[in-house]
Design a protein around this motif. Structure first.
Motif, PDB file in Angstrom:
ATOM      1  N   UNK A  29       0.898  -0.734  -0.046  1.00 48.66           N
ATOM      2  CA  UNK A  29       0.023   0.156   0.181  1.00 48.66           C
ATOM      3  C   UNK A  29       0.668   1.345  -0.322  1.00 48.66           C
ATOM      4  N   UNK A  30       2.067   1.494   1.022  1.00 53.75           N
ATOM      5  CA  UNK A  30       2.755   2.223   0.856  1.00 53.75           C
ATOM      6  C   UNK A  30       3.536   2.730  -0.427  1.00 53.75           C
ATOM      7  N   UNK A  57      -7.676   5.331  -1.458  1.00 51.68           N
ATOM      8  CA  UNK A  57      -7.790   4.236  -0.198  1.00 51.68           C
ATOM      9  C   UNK A  57      -7.413   2.618  -0.896  1.00 51.68           C
ATOM     10  N   UNK A  58      -6.617   1.903  -0.211  1.00 48.62           N
ATOM     11  CA  UNK A  58      -5.999   1.111  -0.508  1.00 48.62           C
ATOM     12  C   UNK A  58      -6.398   0.182   0.783  1.00 48.62           C
ATOM     13  N   UNK A  59      -6.984  -1.558   0.665  1.00 50.07           N
ATOM     14  CA  UNK A  59      -7.661  -2.035   1.699  1.00 50.07           C
ATOM     15  C   UNK A  59      -6.606  -2.982   1.728  1.00 50.07           C
ATOM     16  N   UNK A  60      -6.358  -2.905   3.155  1.00 53.71           N
ATOM     17  CA  UNK A  60      -5.462  -4.691   2.800  1.00 53.71           C
ATOM     18  C   UNK A  60      -6.596  -5.605   3.737  1.00 53.71           C
ATOM     19  N   UNK A  69      -1.652  -7.161  -5.876  1.00 56.30           N
ATOM     20  CA  UNK A  69      -2.311  -5.564  -4.860  1.00 56.30           C
ATOM     21  C   UNK A  69      -3.521  -5.662  -6.555  1.00 56.30           C
ATOM     22  N   UNK A  70      -4.859  -4.746  -6.133  1.00 57.39           N
ATOM     23  CA  UNK A  70      -5.382  -4.619  -7.159  1.00 57.39           C
ATOM     24  C   UNK A  70      -5.837  -3.128  -7.157  1.00 57.39           C
ATOM     25  N   UNK A  71      -5.811  -2.512  -8.276  1.00 58.55           N
ATOM     26  CA  UNK A  71      -6.583  -1.072  -8.066  1.00 58.55           C
ATOM     27  C   UNK A  71      -7.693  -0.705  -9.050  1.00 58.55           C
ATOM     28  N   UNK A  72      -8.543   0.282  -8.937  1.00 56.49           N
ATOM     29  CA  UNK A  72      -9.079   0.531  -9.287  1.00 56.49           C
ATOM     30  C   UNK A  72     -10.049   1.993  -9.631  1.00 56.49           C
ATOM     31  N   UNK A  73      -9.322   2.463 -11.057  1.00 59.39           N
ATOM     32  CA  UNK A  73      -9.969   4.319 -10.569  1.00 59.39           C
ATOM     33  C   UNK A  73     -11.825   4.334 -10.976  1.00 59.39           C
ATOM     34  N   UNK A  74     -11.691   5.023 -10.582  1.00 67.99           N
ATOM     35  CA  UNK A  74     -13.344   5.857 -10.795  1.00 67.99           C
ATOM     36  C   UNK A  74     -13.501   7.417 -11.210  1.00 67.99           C
ATOM     37  N   UNK A  75     -14.043   6.995 -12.765  1.00 70.23           N
ATOM     38  CA  UNK A  75     -13.846   8.079 -13.223  1.00 70.23           C
ATOM     39  C   UNK A  75     -15.303   8.678 -12.335  1.00 70.23           C
ATOM     40  N   UNK A  76     -16.281  10.483 -12.995  1.00 70.66           N
ATOM     41  CA  UNK A  76     -17.937  11.056 -12.370  1.00 70.66           C
ATOM     42  C   UNK A  76     -18.276  10.586 -13.063  1.00 70.66           C
ATOM     43  N   UNK A  77     -18.453   9.408 -14.270  1.00 72.84           N
ATOM     44  CA  UNK A  77     -19.155   8.978 -15.085  1.00 72.84           C
ATOM     45  C   UNK A  77     -19.465   7.082 -14.826  1.00 72.84           C
TER      46      UNK A  77
END
Lengths: 174, 373
Positions: free
Chosen positions: B209-210, B224-227, B243-251
């Motif tokens: 996460x760091x 926010x990255x959950x452990x 690690x999996x990351x997801x970016x969410x947009x305004x739409x």
């Protein structure tokens, strides 16, 4: 083959957009030198120029000539001041003093436009009457030429993905 | 069925899942020949056999014929039946491999599907369950598939090579899909993620996460990255982290990226810091590619557009992946649907990679298996 198609498209599309200010651009195209001479004076004596233009517009067979005239008056003031301040602007015609450059540019451009767009000739003939209207709008020069070039550039730079994905069958289906 | 439609014939082992899924949805039989015919161990692999068994489970009345060496497969689809099922996936591929196809089929079952899948939840090849949960489920919701019975839950995590994970997937059925007009991805508003670790020190997740935040914090504050450290029976049979990351947009666009550690006994040990950094960079790459749907879900969105009502659907995608391009060709052969594909050069502000606008008219597919109540 692709290229020919696109040329036709532009040729067909062109009248609609050239109609709005065709007289302006053609006039500036033919009359490069005088434009340049007058353009500096215009800023000061706009009033004279407008009256001139109204007279000339009476001869003209376009009835809605008045609108472009007022346009040119306003824009010329901006343009003159801009060109003095910036010196060489984005296009090759940007340099004020070189009338040669302008002439060369015009000659080439006319040829190119004719090659690109065959139907363009008619409009050129129509607009011979507007040569006496002054007011150099350099950014408006060769708008048809620029538009045609931009269109072709975009057409060629963008790959035909549909053809890449579906192969030549896509062409038949269309 | 009045007349059996003509079977489509393919050669080779590639795109097996696509072909079987599209065959099931369109009702056209497929024949696949020369599956790894020239390799030392010819024929279907374990994980493919497991996939075929799964297809057999969710359908009713399918006819599957495989020759002795496993190099030829004939599949005549039956009806999508659904119901409450469980399936042991092969540990050679992760559950994501199976789940991707189930996501395509589940909305068209006769009975709502509720399936327990066992196997590997995260690996380095297929999209993990975490990413599918965060990106594919919101996508299905856009087509009108949602409700209480729509969930994807990881009850146990299993890492390769031995697996031991468990996932519950439940999906409601719909008669028709809603067409979508999804051409503006909007701007990134938040980034969420999960750093998981099983059978290793729980501190590893914090280190991941760091390092991931060290890159992402420069761009957006809302991260926010959950452990997620699982213990005991819920931690599967092999150690690992990722690690999996997801970016969410305004739409409401979700762009995902992920990385997992090397499986035990294969390759060199991966530093958690390195993994975090690389995964953050992968997310940035995915954002650069952009579009309204991320690259893992391109084919899913195109399928659902094809199967929609007879209305125009539009979606803006990033650069098409090779898998998606082949999928488009398959869509044409199974459904006679051709997409209108236009490139959209980004003009004013820098918008990342070239975008492609995909347009099609749905074939008006309606779920005939669904009982009318």
């Amino acid at each position: 083959l692709k290229r020919e198609e696109t040329t036709e498209e532009t040729a067909v599309e062109l009248p609609a957009f050239a109609d709005s200010d065709d007289d302006l651009e053609m006039r500036s195209g033919e009359e490069g030198e005088t434009d340049l001479d007058e353009s500096k004076e215009e800023a000061e004596d706009q009033g004279d120029e407008e009256s001139d233009e109204k007279e000339s517009s009476d001869n003209h067979r376009f009835s809605k000539k008045v609108v472009p005239t007022t346009d040119s008056g306003n824009c010329t003031a901006e343009e003159a001041s801009e060109s003095e301040a910036e010196g060489s602007s984005e296009e090759e015609e940007g340099s004020n003093d070189d009338s040669e450059a302008v002439e060369d540019g015009d000659g080439d451009d006319d040829d190119d436009v004719e090659n690109l767009l065959k139907e363009e000739e008619e409009y050129g003939e129509d607009n011979d009457f507007s040569v006496d209207t002054a007011g150099a709008l350099k950014w408006k020069e060769d708008l048809t030429q620029k538009a045609a070039e931009a269109f072709l550039r975009q057409q060629q730079s963008a790959p035909n993905l549909r053809k890449l994905v579906y192969g030549t069958v896509a062409e038949d289906a269309d | 069925m009045a007349s059996q439609p003509h079977a489509l014939s393919y050669v080779g082992c590639n795109f097996l899942r696509q072909r079987l899924v599209l065959s099931t949805l369109s009702g056209r039989p497929v024949k696949i020949r020369k599956i790894r015919a020239k390799e030392e161990s010819p024929g279907l692999r374990d994980f493919e056999a497991s996939f075929i068994r799964l297809i057999d489970k969710v359908t009713n009345g399918s006819r599957i014929e495989i020759n002795q060496t496993g190099t030829t497969l004939y599949y005549q689809p039956g009806l999508l039946y659904g119901g409450v099922l469980e399936h042991d996936c092969s540990p050679h591929r992760s559950i994501g491999y199976y789940l991707e196809s189930l996501l395509c089929l589940a909305p068209f079952m006769k009975h709502p599907l509720r399936i327990v899948l066992r196997g590997v939840t995260n690996d380095q090849v297929d999209p993990s369950v975490d990413v599918l949960k965060a990106t594919a489920l919101p996508l299905l919701k856009k087509f009108g598939i949602d409700g209480e019975g729509f969930e994807l839950k990881i009850t146990r995590r299993g890492m390769p090579p031995k697996g031991g994970g468990e996932v519950i997937f439940a999906c409601p059925v719909r008669k028709v899909l809603r067409p979508i007009q999804f051409t503006d991805p909007g701007k990134i508003k938040r980034i969420r993620g999960t750093a998981y670790s099983v059978r290793v020190s729980p501190q590893i997740a914090n280190r991941i996460v760091d390092s991931a935040r060290s890159i992402l914090n420069k761009f957006i504050p809302d991260i926010y990255i959950y452990t997620d450290h699982m213990k005991g029976t819920s931690s599967g049979k092999s150690p690992g982290f990722g690690l999996s990351l997801v970016a969410e947009t305004t739409n409401g666009t979700f762009l995902g990226a992920e990385l997992a550690s090397n499986p035990q006994g294969q390759g060199t040990a991966v530093l958690p810091e390195e993994l975090g950094l690389n995964c953050a960079k992968l997310l940035l790459e995915e954002i650069y590619r952009g579009g309204c749907v991320d690259s893992t879900n391109q084919s899913l969105v195109l399928l659902l557009m094809t199967l929609g009502q007879q209305d125009v659907s539009k979606v803006l995608l990033g650069p098409l992946s090779p898998y998606t391009i082949e999928f488009l060709r398959h869509l044409r052969s199974f459904f006679q649907i051709m997409f209108k594909i236009e490139t959209k050069p980004s003009r004013e502000e820098p918008q990342g990679g070239e975008k492609v606008l995909m347009t099609c008219v749905g074939i008006g597919f309606s779920n005939l298996s669904k009982t009318i109540k």
